[in-house]
Design an enzyme around this catalytic site. Structure first.
Site, PDB file in Angstrom:
ATOM      1  N   GLU A   1       8.998   2.885  13.708  1.00 28.06           N
ATOM      2  CA  GLU A   1       9.924   3.315  12.541  1.00 28.06           C
ATOM      3  C   GLU A   1      10.047   4.812  12.372  1.00 28.06           C
ATOM      4  O   GLU A   1       9.202   5.547  13.158  1.00 28.06           O
ATOM      5  CB  GLU A   1       9.652   2.576  11.424  1.00 28.06           C
TER       6      GLU A   1
ATOM      7  N   GLU B   1       5.283  -3.952  11.928  1.00 27.26           N
ATOM      8  CA  GLU B   1       4.161  -2.847  11.886  1.00 27.26           C
ATOM      9  C   GLU B   1       3.101  -3.649  11.207  1.00 27.26           C
ATOM     10  O   GLU B   1       3.121  -4.108  10.119  1.00 27.26           O
ATOM     11  CB  GLU B   1       4.684  -1.923  11.081  1.00 27.26           C
TER      12      GLU B   1
ATOM     13  N   CYS C   1      -2.953   1.597   6.712  1.00 24.17           N
ATOM     14  CA  CYS C   1      -3.109   0.821   7.976  1.00 24.17           C
ATOM     15  C   CYS C   1      -3.711   2.091   8.835  1.00 24.17           C
ATOM     16  O   CYS C   1      -4.149   1.584   9.946  1.00 24.17           O
ATOM     17  CB  CYS C   1      -1.568   0.433   8.441  1.00 24.17           C
TER      18      CYS C   1
ATOM     19  N   ASN D   1       0.947  -1.235  -0.050  1.00 22.15           N
ATOM     20  CA  ASN D   1      -0.181  -0.031   0.138  1.00 22.15           C
ATOM     21  C   ASN D   1       0.991   1.552   0.030  1.00 22.15           C
ATOM     22  O   ASN D   1       0.243   2.093  -0.313  1.00 22.15           O
ATOM     23  CB  ASN D   1      -0.887  -0.001   1.363  1.00 22.15           C
TER      24      ASN D   1
HETATM   25  P1  NAD Z   1       0.640  -9.240   4.190  1.00 25.03           P
HETATM   26  O1  NAD Z   1       0.700  -9.643   5.521  1.00 25.03           O
HETATM   27  O2  NAD Z   1      -0.188 -10.140   3.165  1.00 25.03           O
HETATM   28  O3  NAD Z   1       2.175  -9.027   3.050  1.00 25.03           O
HETATM   29  C1  NAD Z   1       3.059  -8.244   3.931  1.00 25.03           C
HETATM   30  C2  NAD Z   1       4.454  -8.936   3.264  1.00 25.03           C
HETATM   31  O4  NAD Z   1       4.696 -10.086   3.986  1.00 25.03           O
HETATM   32  C3  NAD Z   1       4.479  -9.120   1.867  1.00 25.03           C
HETATM   33  O5  NAD Z   1       5.743  -8.842   1.195  1.00 25.03           O
HETATM   34  C4  NAD Z   1       4.264 -10.746   1.576  1.00 25.03           C
HETATM   35  O6  NAD Z   1       4.764 -11.238   0.558  1.00 25.03           O
HETATM   36  C5  NAD Z   1       5.402 -11.100   2.841  1.00 25.03           C
HETATM   37  N1  NAD Z   1       4.757 -12.450   3.526  1.00 25.03           N
HETATM   38  C6  NAD Z   1       3.584 -13.117   3.293  1.00 25.03           C
HETATM   39  N2  NAD Z   1       3.739 -14.372   4.124  1.00 25.03           N
HETATM   40  C7  NAD Z   1       5.062 -14.245   4.622  1.00 25.03           C
HETATM   41  C8  NAD Z   1       5.694 -15.295   5.366  1.00 25.03           C
HETATM   42  N3  NAD Z   1       4.877 -16.259   5.904  1.00 25.03           N
HETATM   43  N4  NAD Z   1       6.661 -15.020   5.914  1.00 25.03           N
HETATM   44  C9  NAD Z   1       7.294 -13.755   5.379  1.00 25.03           C
HETATM   45  N5  NAD Z   1       6.904 -12.802   4.596  1.00 25.03           N
HETATM   46  C10 NAD Z   1       5.528 -13.119   4.358  1.00 25.03           C
HETATM   47  O7  NAD Z   1       0.188  -7.676   4.050  1.00 25.03           O
HETATM   48  P2  NAD Z   1      -0.433  -6.803   2.652  1.00 25.03           P
HETATM   49  O8  NAD Z   1      -1.521  -7.323   2.259  1.00 25.03           O
HETATM   50  O9  NAD Z   1       0.741  -6.850   1.962  1.00 25.03           O
HETATM   51  O10 NAD Z   1      -0.492  -5.232   3.277  1.00 25.03           O
HETATM   52  C11 NAD Z   1      -1.654  -4.966   3.978  1.00 25.03           C
HETATM   53  C12 NAD Z   1      -1.549  -4.946   5.529  1.00 25.03           C
HETATM   54  O11 NAD Z   1      -0.415  -4.315   6.077  1.00 25.03           O
HETATM   55  C13 NAD Z   1      -2.769  -4.271   6.305  1.00 25.03           C
HETATM   56  O12 NAD Z   1      -2.988  -5.486   7.374  1.00 25.03           O
HETATM   57  C14 NAD Z   1      -2.207  -3.012   6.746  1.00 25.03           C
HETATM   58  O13 NAD Z   1      -2.805  -2.445   7.925  1.00 25.03           O
HETATM   59  C15 NAD Z   1      -0.568  -3.337   7.026  1.00 25.03           C
HETATM   60  N6  NAD Z   1       0.124  -2.225   7.187  1.00 25.03           N
HETATM   61  C16 NAD Z   1       0.666  -2.067   8.301  1.00 25.03           C
HETATM   62  C17 NAD Z   1       1.303  -0.708   8.238  1.00 25.03           C
HETATM   63  C18 NAD Z   1       1.793  -0.177   9.625  1.00 25.03           C
HETATM   64  O14 NAD Z   1       2.683   0.805   9.575  1.00 25.03           O
HETATM   65  N7  NAD Z   1       1.256  -0.567  10.535  1.00 25.03           N
HETATM   66  C19 NAD Z   1       1.590   0.013   7.251  1.00 25.03           C
HETATM   67  C20 NAD Z   1       1.163  -0.460   6.011  1.00 25.03           C
HETATM   68  C21 NAD Z   1       0.404  -1.586   5.850  1.00 25.03           C
END
Ligand code: NAD
Length: 508
Positions: free
Chosen positions: A471, A257, A291, A160
């Site tokens: 961060e 995060e 997020c 995102n």
């Molecule tokens: P996601 O958890 O599906 O994926 C995040 C990353 O993790 C991707 O690169 C994915 O390929 C990787 N991944 C998936 N399975 C893994 C594993 N088993 N081991 C290691 N890496 C793995 O999230 P998304 O759909 O890409 O993003 C949306 C989510 O991110 C939402 O929940 C949002 O709230 C959160 N987000 C949080 C923040 C914050 O700062 N708190 C900021 C942006 C997005």
């Protein structure tokens, strides 16, 4: 010198390992398509295997000594150059980003700008990165603490904020003297590619930054391999938990995060027009895929009906479409899967007894049919226990809840598993400060929506949003360095701390 060979043929892109752009050794490839128009193929990227991830970790490990021994101000000079290159390419990077993940151009320009701001800000730490000096309790003894890099950092990011979030992690990791293996979201590899290419061109030495594209398989290796010292992850809470569990047996430093369920509290004395603007931007900006999105609006009884009437009218008028069209205010969902999640929560909300005040449907007419479009949706009559009030939806869906007082708003606001961001609209300074103190979130806003963080302050959340780290700001240095305390005794004799400084021993 970094290898500046052309990294792609047509729209076929490579991994970046040890300063070379190369295809996955044995993996396949995956297509990156525009979520506003599935006919638009952006590129084909490596679906990397563990073998590629291993090669990247080895390259990062081999480069570590050279990079950590490069003086921090010199490391920073390279990063300043990178920031300048991003400035020069901002418009192209923003357009690439809108094409690959859908948010409107103004917002993708903001995303790239955030990467610029973060890079300038943290490169400045190359000449600061202050430790402490402290008086010793013993005579002729000097005491100080200094920051040291940890080694190879695995950087795992979501889709995102495809350039901003990688910059929040990679730049502090580098300025502190670590090396990096970067695994971007499989949904936004082009923005990741643009960012890494800039680092290469700026002069980051080979092996210091490596990038492998792909999914969970390589993610797992990056969180468990013995040569990885730090895992910095941003993504969903479910995957973050998995990452944490995978890394725990190896005692890695893990920075997480994760998700959010943020709220805006609108009090009866709020400037309602301002609150409406904030709720629209907080709820539907980035198609609700932040997020920090304000997916809950908690409105005081006295202004509830008036607020809802005006909010719904404004939400209905939002223009949904391709983010490259300057008229568009709300872009598509990132993927079919994400769109289906949004649609499933719309059904869940109805089944729970909430009422759809506007929206509620996927858009399929004409060119909408080629993308993942959904109407901006407002639920009213939402009760705090409902799933749509508790769970992260990550789409253009806002739940409006009622409250009878500030205390009740705070109680509802805190009653979720997440703790990222919250905000209040009120003219009353006492209410604003009480809400600021009582909301258990990492970020709080007064008379502004839940989004709008700036790079020089800490960013992160409590509870299921984070694991205690932050961060951005100088807090980022705490993730990517560790303290070493140093004592220099120049007395020429054995001095025993806590023993030889006994006051009675000082008596002549
Ligand atoms: P996601 O958890 O599906 O994926 C995040 C990353 O993790 C991707 O690169 C994915 O390929 C990787 N991944 C998936 N399975 C893994 C594993 N088993 N081991 C290691 N890496 C793995 O999230 P998304 O759909 O890409 O993003 C949306 C989510 O991110 C939402 O929940 C949002 O709230 C959160 N987000 C949080 C923040 C914050 O700062 N708190 C900021 C942006 C997005």
């Amino acid at each position: 010198m970094a290898n500046l060979n052309v990294p792609k043929i047509d729209n076929r892109y490579d991994n970046y390992i040890g300063g070379e752009w190369k295809q996955s050794a044995h993996g396949g490839s995956c297509e990156n398509r525009n979520p506003a128009n599935h006919d638009d193929l952006i590129g084909v990227f490596p679906e990397s295997t563990s073998e590629d991830a291993l090669a990247a970790i080895q390259a990062a490990r081999a480069a570590f000594d050279g990079w950590r021994l490069t003086p921090a101000p010199k490391r920073a000079e390279i990063l300043f150059r990178a920031a300048q290159l991003i400035v020069e390419r901002k418009e192209q990077f923003a357009r690439d980003m809108t094409r690959e993940m859908g948010k409107v151009l103004d917002e993708t320009r903001g995303d790239v700008q955030e990467a610029i701001d973060m890079t300038y800000f943290l490169a400045g730490e190359g000449r600061r990165m202050y430790g402490q000096t402290a008086p010793s309790e013993l005579p002729d003894k000097f005491a100080m603490s200094l920051r040291q890099p940890l080694g190879v950092c695995s950087i795992i990011t979501p889709w995102n904020f495809p350039m901003a979030i990688p910059s929040w992690k990679i730049i502090p990791a580098l300025v502190c003297g670590n090396t990096v293996v970067f695994k971007p979201s499989e949904l936004t590899p082009l923005s990741a590619h643009n960012f890494v290419r800039v680092l290469e061109e700026a002069g980051v030495p080979r092996g210091v930054v490596n990038m492998v594209t792909g999914g969970p398989v390589i993610g797992e290796l990056l969180t468990t391999h013995q040569d990885v010292a730090v895992v910095s992850f941003t993504g969903s809470t479910a995957v973050g938990r998995q990452v944490n569990q995978n890394a725990a047996p190896y005692f890695k430093k893990v920075h997480l995060e994760m998700g959010g369920k943020n709220c805006i509290m609108v009090m009866d004395d709020a400037n309602l027009e301002l609150a409406l603007e904030g709720c629209l931007w907080g709820g539907f900006g980035t198609t609700g895929q932040r997020c920090t999105a304000a997916s809950r609006v908690i409105v005081h009884d006295k202004v509830h009906d008036q607020f809802v009437e005006r909010f719904v009218a404004r939400a209905k008028a939002l223009r949904v479409g391709d983010g490259l069209d300057p008229q568009t205010q709300v872009g598509p969902s990132i993927s079919q899967k994400q769109l289906e999640k949004v649609m499933s929560y719309v059904r869940i909300g109805q089944d729970e007894g909430a009422r759809i005040a506007c929206g509620g449907n996927r858009l399929t007419d004409g060119s909408y049919g080629r993308g993942n479009f959904h109407q901006p949706t407002v639920f009213v009559d939402v009760k705090p226990h409902m799933r749509i009030a508790k769970e992260e939806i990550f789409g253009p869906v806002v739940s409006v809840l009622r409250c009878g007082s500030l205390d009740e708003a705070i109680q509802i606001g805190n009653d979720v598993i997440y703790g990222l961001s919250a905000s209040i609209y009120t003219q009353d300074i006492n209410r604003a400060f009480r809400a600021m103190r009582e909301m258990y979130t990492g970020i709080f806003y007064v008379n502004a929506p839940t989004i709008g963080a700036e790079v020089h302050l800490p960013f992160g959340g409590t509870k299921a949003t984070g694991n205690g780290h932050r961060e951005a700001g100088t807090a980022a240095l705490d993730v990517f360095s560790e303290w070493k305390s140093v004592y220099v005794d120049f007395s020429g004799k054995l001095q025993r701390a806590q023993i030889d400084n006994n006051p009675t021993a000082l008596t002549p």
